[in-house]
Design a protein around this motif. Structure first.
Motif, PDB file in Angstrom:
ATOM      1  N   ASP A 195      12.915 -58.918 -69.207  1.00 23.83           N
ATOM      2  CA  ASP A 195      12.773 -59.765 -67.809  1.00 23.83           C
ATOM      3  C   ASP A 195      13.160 -58.880 -66.570  1.00 23.83           C
ATOM      4  OD1 ASP A 195      12.637 -61.926 -65.894  1.00 23.83           O
ATOM      5  OD2 ASP A 195      13.981 -63.087 -67.207  1.00 23.83           O
ATOM      6  N   ARG A 196      12.044 -59.297 -65.516  1.00 28.24           N
ATOM      7  CA  ARG A 196      12.161 -58.555 -64.310  1.00 28.24           C
ATOM      8  C   ARG A 196      13.618 -58.969 -63.777  1.00 28.24           C
ATOM      9  NH1 ARG A 196       8.967 -56.089 -61.173  1.00 28.24           N
ATOM     10  NH2 ARG A 196       6.836 -55.261 -61.845  1.00 28.24           N
ATOM     11  N   GLY A 197      14.127 -60.146 -63.835  1.00 29.43           N
ATOM     12  CA  GLY A 197      15.394 -60.712 -63.294  1.00 29.43           C
ATOM     13  C   GLY A 197      16.554 -59.660 -63.787  1.00 29.43           C
ATOM     14  N   GLN A 198      16.414 -59.224 -64.621  1.00 28.97           N
ATOM     15  CA  GLN A 198      17.611 -58.183 -65.021  1.00 28.97           C
ATOM     16  C   GLN A 198      17.632 -57.043 -64.002  1.00 28.97           C
ATOM     17  OE1 GLN A 198      19.575 -58.504 -67.798  1.00 28.97           O
ATOM     18  NE2 GLN A 198      18.709 -60.543 -68.680  1.00 28.97           N
ATOM     19  N   MET A 199      16.460 -56.430 -63.654  1.00 32.96           N
ATOM     20  CA  MET A 199      16.541 -55.672 -62.833  1.00 32.96           C
ATOM     21  C   MET A 199      17.019 -55.877 -61.281  1.00 32.96           C
ATOM     22  SD  MET A 199      15.673 -52.298 -61.818  1.00 32.96           S
ATOM     23  CE  MET A 199      14.634 -51.384 -62.977  1.00 32.96           C
ATOM     24  N   GLU A 200      16.549 -57.305 -61.008  1.00 30.71           N
ATOM     25  CA  GLU A 200      16.934 -57.526 -59.708  1.00 30.71           C
ATOM     26  C   GLU A 200      18.419 -57.827 -59.616  1.00 30.71           C
ATOM     27  OE1 GLU A 200      14.258 -60.835 -59.338  1.00 30.71           O
ATOM     28  OE2 GLU A 200      12.377 -59.789 -58.981  1.00 30.71           O
ATOM     29  N   LYS A 257      22.221 -48.610 -58.631  1.00 33.22           N
ATOM     30  CA  LYS A 257      20.923 -47.859 -58.193  1.00 33.22           C
ATOM     31  C   LYS A 257      19.829 -48.041 -59.318  1.00 33.22           C
ATOM     32  CE  LYS A 257      23.618 -44.146 -55.762  1.00 33.22           C
ATOM     33  NZ  LYS A 257      23.813 -42.830 -55.643  1.00 33.22           N
ATOM     34  N   GLN A 258      18.790 -47.714 -59.146  1.00 32.16           N
ATOM     35  CA  GLN A 258      17.631 -47.943 -59.926  1.00 32.16           C
ATOM     36  C   GLN A 258      17.981 -47.184 -61.060  1.00 32.16           C
ATOM     37  OE1 GLN A 258      13.784 -47.471 -58.295  1.00 32.16           O
ATOM     38  NE2 GLN A 258      12.599 -47.974 -60.229  1.00 32.16           N
ATOM     39  N   SER A 259      18.446 -46.081 -61.267  1.00 33.94           N
ATOM     40  CA  SER A 259      18.395 -45.159 -62.176  1.00 33.94           C
ATOM     41  C   SER A 259      19.637 -45.762 -63.016  1.00 33.94           C
ATOM     42  CB  SER A 259      18.723 -43.729 -61.648  1.00 33.94           C
ATOM     43  OG  SER A 259      20.007 -43.640 -61.127  1.00 33.94           O
ATOM     44  N   GLN A 260      20.527 -46.105 -62.339  1.00 36.22           N
ATOM     45  CA  GLN A 260      21.712 -46.588 -63.097  1.00 36.22           C
ATOM     46  C   GLN A 260      21.208 -48.130 -63.884  1.00 36.22           C
ATOM     47  OE1 GLN A 260      24.519 -47.100 -59.836  1.00 36.22           O
ATOM     48  NE2 GLN A 260      25.750 -45.613 -60.676  1.00 36.22           N
TER      49      GLN A 260
END
Length: 233
Positions: free
Chosen positions: A129-134, A142-145
């Protein structure tokens, strides 16, 4: 007649079991390292494929399409025979017999597996789910983390069955490395045929061994999948 067939198989397996065992050992070594390196490289290619940097995305896409669109035989031949013609030699390691052949076989199969694994991983990541990233980004990751600590652990659960199928596929496709002289199961089966002139029974033994290897691997993957599913309850 059937009993004669099975009797010949039993005698061949008893007399030439060392041939078949060596072939199984080499087949598993090649398959293991091909999937291991293919998974590592495939993860990198998958990240490139989803990158916002267009050149990286184009390179990854071109690589995946090219590898998936050309026969593994050609890729293997190019690496084993073509690279030395360009001046790139695989060094010979004395304590590992036929190391250049093994290295070429593993390298070719790793590059081939990488393209398929990359698509498996990409689909697994996109299934999260994209919500996990957000949510992770809102917490200061950070994005990598976020990718390493949040997305990939969840994606692995989704892609484990597909990765298991890829390992099974690599075990079967590894028979192609016999054409460059690697003593895998198919190569050793051909040795037995050359010595005994008994073809059908020898091939039947090889087929049964391949089935045992692939079926056992499938069961192990299914067991691991059930364990992970139970762990989430």
């Amino acid at each position: 007649m059937d009993f004669v067939f099975f009797d010949r198989m039993a005698k061949l397996l008893s007399r030439y079991q060392s041939f078949f065992l060596e072939g199984v050992q080499n087949t598993l070594i090649i398959a293991f390292f091909a999937v291991l390196f293919g998974t590592v490289l495939g993860t990198l290619v998958a990240v490139m494929r989803m990158s916002n940097v267009k050149p990286l995305r184009w390179v990854a896409t071109a690589y995946i399409e090219f590898i998936r669109g050309t026969p593994l035989m050609i890729q293997l031949m190019f690496i084993f025979y073509g690279l030395p013609m360009t001046g790139i030699q695989i060094p010979d390691i004395g304590f590992i017999p036929n190391f250049p052949r093994f290295a070429a076989g593993i390298f070719a199969m790793s590059l081939n597996s990488c393209a398929y694994v990359a698509e498996i991983i990409r689909s697994g990541i996109q299934s999260v789910d994209r919500g996990q990233m957000e949510a992770a980004r809102s917490l200061g990751f950070k994005q990598s983390q976020t990718m390493k600590m949040v997305i990939l652990p969840q994606a692995i659960k989704n892609i484990l069955p597909a990765l298991g199928n890829e390992f099974v596929t690599v075990i079967k496709e590894s028979s192609i490395v016999s054409v460059i002289g690697i003593a895998d199961l198919m190569f050793r089966t051909n040795d037995v045929i050359a010595i005994t002139y008994i073809q059908l029974e020898s091939l039947a033994i090889a087929a049964i061994i391949y089935f045992i290897l692939t079926f056992s691997t499938s069961r192990l993957i299914a067991f691991a999948e059930r364990k992970m599913a139970n762990g989430n309850k």
